[in-house]
Design a protein around this motif. Sequence first.
Motif, short mmCIF file in Angstrom:
data_model
loop_
_atom_site.label_atom_id
_atom_site.label_comp_id
_atom_site.label_asym_id
_atom_site.label_seq_id
_atom_site.Cartn_x
_atom_site.Cartn_y
_atom_site.Cartn_z
N ARG A 75 -11.40 17.84 119.08
CA ARG A 75 -11.69 18.79 117.92
C ARG A 75 -11.09 18.12 117.18
N TYR A 76 -10.98 18.73 115.70
CA TYR A 76 -10.59 17.57 114.66
C TYR A 76 -8.89 17.74 113.99
N VAL A 77 -8.00 17.28 112.95
CA VAL A 77 -7.13 17.80 112.75
C VAL A 77 -7.16 17.57 111.08
N LEU A 78 -6.44 17.81 110.61
CA LEU A 78 -6.94 17.70 108.92
C LEU A 78 -5.34 17.58 108.86
N VAL A 79 -5.67 16.19 108.09
CA VAL A 79 -5.13 15.29 107.27
C VAL A 79 -3.54 15.92 106.50
N PRO A 80 -2.51 16.92 106.52
CA PRO A 80 -2.20 16.90 105.23
C PRO A 80 -1.67 16.00 104.40
N GLY A 81 -1.28 17.66 103.16
CA GLY A 81 -0.96 16.48 102.22
C GLY A 81 -2.33 16.32 100.69
N THR A 82 -1.58 15.32 99.98
CA THR A 82 -2.74 16.21 98.91
C THR A 82 -2.78 14.15 98.18
N ALA A 83 -3.65 13.54 97.74
CA ALA A 83 -3.75 12.81 96.70
C ALA A 83 -4.81 12.77 95.29
N ALA A 84 -4.12 12.03 94.35
CA ALA A 84 -4.79 12.34 93.50
C ALA A 84 -5.35 11.23 93.08
N PRO A 85 -6.32 11.07 92.13
CA PRO A 85 -7.18 9.95 91.40
C PRO A 85 -5.63 9.59 90.39
N GLY A 105 -17.35 6.96 91.46
CA GLY A 105 -16.86 7.34 90.36
C GLY A 105 -17.35 5.83 89.52
N HIS A 106 -17.75 5.16 88.83
CA HIS A 106 -17.80 4.17 88.16
C HIS A 106 -18.21 4.18 87.19
N GLY A 107 -17.53 4.05 85.80
CA GLY A 107 -17.97 4.91 84.98
C GLY A 107 -17.55 5.47 84.41
N GLY A 108 -16.68 6.88 85.10
CA GLY A 108 -16.24 7.28 84.30
C GLY A 108 -17.37 8.69 85.13
N ALA A 109 -17.97 8.41 86.53
CA ALA A 109 -19.07 9.03 86.72
C ALA A 109 -18.51 10.37 87.66
N MET A 110 -17.49 10.02 88.15
CA MET A 110 -15.94 10.91 88.82
C MET A 110 -15.24 10.34 89.54
N ARG A 111 -14.20 11.32 89.41
CA ARG A 111 -12.59 10.55 90.63
C ARG A 111 -12.76 11.70 91.57
N PHE A 112 -12.13 11.80 92.49
CA PHE A 112 -11.49 12.06 93.54
C PHE A 112 -10.35 12.50 93.65
N GLN A 113 -10.17 13.23 94.18
CA GLN A 113 -8.89 14.37 95.36
C GLN A 113 -8.26 14.55 95.69
N ARG A 114 -7.74 14.15 96.50
CA ARG A 114 -8.02 14.54 98.37
C ARG A 114 -7.28 15.98 98.33
N VAL A 115 -7.72 16.66 99.21
CA VAL A 115 -6.76 18.52 99.49
C VAL A 115 -6.96 19.04 100.83
N ALA A 116 -6.00 19.64 100.81
CA ALA A 116 -5.59 19.94 102.38
C ALA A 116 -5.72 21.39 102.40
N ARG A 117 -6.63 22.14 101.33
CA ARG A 117 -6.66 23.16 101.02
C ARG A 117 -8.00 23.88 99.99
N GLY A 118 -8.03 25.17 100.59
CA GLY A 118 -9.36 25.09 99.31
C GLY A 118 -10.76 24.29 99.15
N PRO A 119 -11.50 24.60 98.80
CA PRO A 119 -13.21 24.87 98.42
C PRO A 119 -13.22 22.66 98.15
N VAL A 120 -13.76 22.27 99.09
CA VAL A 120 -14.11 20.65 98.81
C VAL A 120 -15.90 20.46 98.68
N ARG A 121 -16.05 19.31 98.07
CA ARG A 121 -17.39 19.34 98.16
C ARG A 121 -17.62 18.17 99.54
#
Length: 288
Positions: free
Chosen positions: A120-130, A171-187
């Motif tokens: 079974r998986y355990v969600l890693v808590p906390g967040t990490a901003a771009p 995310g090369h060249g400003g195509a996207m940036r990644f944010q790690r979250v612990a709740r809510g909708p995710v890609r």
Amino acid sequence: MPDADRSDVQKLNDPAAVSRPGGRVARLRRRRGRRMVLLAVAGAVALTAASAGAALILAPRGKGGGPHRPGAPAPAPAAAGGASRAARSGKVAAPVAPGRLVNGRRQPVAVRIPESAGGRYVLVPGTAAPPRGSRGPVVRYMVEVERGLPITGAEFAAEVHRVLNDRRSWGHGGAMRFQRVARGPVRFRVSLTSPALTDRECAPLVTGGELSCRSGIRSVINARRYGEGAATYGADLATYREYVINHEVGHALGHGHEQCPGPGRRAPVMVQQTKSLYGCRPNPWPFP
């Protein structure tokens, strides 16, 4: 010879005295026999003790502080906190030297991964901003680790976030940036998974306990490959980890497999480099 001993010898040589079993001479003979036996035993004990003492003095001392007896295997240094579970069971993995330089990169320590873990998986808590200064739309994602794996969630999550926000990644060249979250909708979710659970998560794809895959919104990272690397990358475990994260997240972002463009050329990151380089050179980045 002392008088007492001379007298005893004369009596022992007297046939008449010897012929009397209960006589004094018979008793003397029995006492002398017992005395000789006791003296022989005492001498043997003293000789053994002296030999053992000499061996203890001359033998080198083991690292554990006690004497090391000649002919015995040298004691191994005690690990901090006592013997590990693997050591107690007799199944000790070969030690891996940390910090080795391969291709100019300081390597992480390889981790031996069991065939199965908690299931079974355990969600890693906390967040990490771009990173500051990065541009592009924010892509939210989560990281989870199968319970019981010998890799911590915090360690794995930090590596995933570093790789995805590298300027050479998606995310090369400003195509996207990644944010790690612990709740809510995710890609997507990046999921570190034992070989056994990988086979179940990836079915009907056949991963054989060796490959990784995308399953729904999960980028399933086979912990055996993440922990031990792949033959195509040799001893460069640091670079292989970057490849497997970028490749499986690439599937989650909608990218399919690609082919090697030609012998000796750099492999696109969506080539199945874990299986083979197909004549290309290894490459872990979408935009190297």
